[in-house]
Write an enzyme that holds these catalytic residues in place. Structure first.
Site, mmCIF file in Angstrom:
data_model
loop_
_atom_site.group_PDB
_atom_site.id
_atom_site.type_symbol
_atom_site.label_atom_id
_atom_site.label_comp_id
_atom_site.label_asym_id
_atom_site.label_seq_id
_atom_site.Cartn_x
_atom_site.Cartn_y
_atom_site.Cartn_z
ATOM 1 N N SER A 164 0.891 -1.054 -0.032
ATOM 2 C CA SER A 164 0.132 0.054 0.061
ATOM 3 C C SER A 164 0.809 1.355 -0.079
ATOM 4 C CB SER A 164 -1.037 -0.155 1.117
ATOM 5 O OG SER A 164 -1.494 1.115 1.610
ATOM 6 N N ASP B 75 6.409 -5.060 7.929
ATOM 7 C CA ASP B 75 7.225 -4.917 9.196
ATOM 8 C C ASP B 75 7.848 -6.347 9.675
ATOM 9 O OD1 ASP B 75 6.711 -2.079 9.883
ATOM 10 O OD2 ASP B 75 4.750 -2.621 10.097
ATOM 11 N N HIS C 43 7.590 3.657 9.540
ATOM 12 C CA HIS C 43 6.912 3.220 10.844
ATOM 13 C C HIS C 43 8.120 3.008 11.920
ATOM 14 C CE1 HIS C 43 4.049 1.746 13.595
ATOM 15 N NE2 HIS C 43 3.820 0.456 13.037
#
Ligand SMILES: NC(=O)c1ccc[n+]([C@@H]2O[C@H](COP(=O)([O-])OP(=O)(O)OC[C@H]3O[C@@H](n4cnc5c(N)ncnc54)[C@H](OP(=O)(O)O)[C@@H]3O)[C@@H](O)[C@H]2O)c1
Length: 405
Positions: free
Chosen positions: A96, A156, A180
């Protein structure tokens, strides 16, 4: 619940939005700029001509606390091109965020290459979006070898899995970028121990990569958090702000890696996704158990919330939404909000503890590292799709005017 003065409030909200400084600022980018990018310019309110543009880093008073906010207007496209003229942005991963950030960087004219697993889903998606193998689409290692700024937008879990292979390629002079704080902050779990001699920065859009892209195409920008984990060049902060703008941010809020990851994991498990889903389910189930029809239970739980009331909160806050509703609704909502808050606050504290302790990170790494995580996730989505509430919702949505033929 009836929202009596809804249309009056909405009309007023639209007027407010069209005349607010933020809206005016967004429309300042000239039509020619849009034309150059092959984009449609947004509609301009009549007052644009008289608007005085103010630029610069802003210290904004957020309810009594002063915070630094950076804005896109400080980094026009020409300045970005000059700033990154010697850089190759190696964007690793094309989910995304990779899709949204990568296409925005490309449209901004920056030198960007994509690195993904050959013949995986992302490779196919990148081909679909016009990235060319051997020119700006490579496997992960080759892309990293070409990059001066390595933008790690793998999942992640994959950041942790691939770290032993990626780390040796992050040589002095390169910059490592994340969206992140997850991997470096929870390094005891992820094993992502960044090399000591490179800048490590973060720009985290506060929304899905699809929104990063769609807002950019509308000539607007998403809000993002920016942070510096390691600054060896003395330029890391400037670099992350420029890069944050280049990926399509409008406003950039300064934070730390730790604060970003704690608030993000907490928020998505709480009000943004998990908490709101749990609240919808609880309310719906009680209505059904008390004899209400599926359509009534859905309308009173989800449809009115998302279609009528939440947009009012988004436009002008909670008091604005209360003001748009009947005196009966207001009285009950004010009375019950305290009880909900008191009941839910211990749950939110448990959630924050779980985030802080790394329990949420551990769970995410364990689940998302399984080879069949996509299949397992799809099974869970199927179970959600098949819940009565969401099947009823599908039927309700079909009745919306825009879905009528
Ligand atoms: N999505 C959001 O709304 C959002 C918002 C803000 C920040 N972020 C952050 O942005 C980063 C990227 O998230 P995302 O949601 O865009 O992507 P994602 O869906 O979590 O990750 C997808 C990418 O990871 C790759 N990948 C997965 N396992 C791999 C492996 N073992 N080896 C190599 N590649 C692997 C996938 O490639 P294949 O297709 O080949 O499997 C795909 O390109 C994360 O740090 C996330 O926390 C996300």
């Amino acid at each position: 619940m009836a929202s009596r003065s809804f249309s009056r409030a909405l009309r007023s909200s639209i007027t407010h939005q069209l005349t607010s400084p933020a809206t005016q600022r967004r429309t300042l980018i000239s039509a020619s700029k849009y034309a150059r990018r092959g984009l449609a310019a947004p509609l301009k309110p009549a007052s644009v001509a008289t608007y005085q543009q103010t630029r610069g880093i802003k210290t904004i008073d957020f309810a009594g606390t002063k915070e630094v906010v950076y804005e896109r207007e400080d980094w026009p496209r020409e300045k970005l091109l000059e700033y990154f003229k010697n850089d190759t942005l190696a964007l690793i991963g094309y989910g995304s965020q990779g899709h949204g950030q990568g296409l925005n960087l490309r449209d901004n004219g920056l030198n960007v290459v994509i690195g993904v697993r050959k013949n995986g889903q992302s490779w196919k998606d990148a081909l679909q979006d016009g990235w060319v193998p051997g020119t700006n689409l490579f496997d992960v290692d080759e892309a990293i070898s070409k990059g001066t700024i390595i933008m790690n937008l793998l999942s992640d879990a994959a950041q942790s899995e691939t770290w032993p292979a990626i780390k040796p390629q992050l040589t002095k002079g390169k910059t490592l970028y994340f969206s992140h704080g997850f991997s470096p902050v929870f390094k005891d779990l992820t094993k992502v121990d960044v090399p000591k001699d490179i800048d490590v920065i973060l720009a985290a859009p506060k929304g899905s990569g699809r929104t990063v892209r769609s807002l950019f195409r509308e000539g607007r920008g998403i809000n993002s958090s920016v942070a510096v984990y390691q600054d060896v060049t003395g330029k890391a902060e400037e670099k992350v702000i420029a890069l944050g703008v280049a990926i399509g941010s409008g406003y950039l809020y300064k934070t730390t890696f730790e604060k970003e990851v704690f608030s993000d994991l907490y928020g998505e498990r709480g009000c943004l996704m998990g908490g709101i889903h749990g609240m919808f389910l609880a309310q719906y189930e009680v209505l059904r158990e008390r004899g209400h029809s599926p359509s009534e239970a859905f309308n009173e739980t989800v449809e009115e919330a998302t279609q009528s009331l939440y947009p009012l909160i988004a436009a002008n806050g909670m008091d604005w939404m209360y003001a748009a509703c009947s005196t009966t609704a207001r009285r009950g909502a004010i009375d019950w909000s305290g009880r909900f808050k008191d009941t839910l606050k211990p749950v939110f504290n448990d959630l924050y503890d779980s985030v802080e302790a790394g329990t949420e990170t551990k769970r995410s790494l364990e689940f998302n590292s399984q080879p069949d995580y996509r299949e397992k996730y799809e099974q869970e989505m199927k179970e959600i799709r098949e819940l009565e509430i969401w099947r009823a919702g599908k039927a309700v949505r079909q009745l919306r005017p825009e879905n009528q033929i």
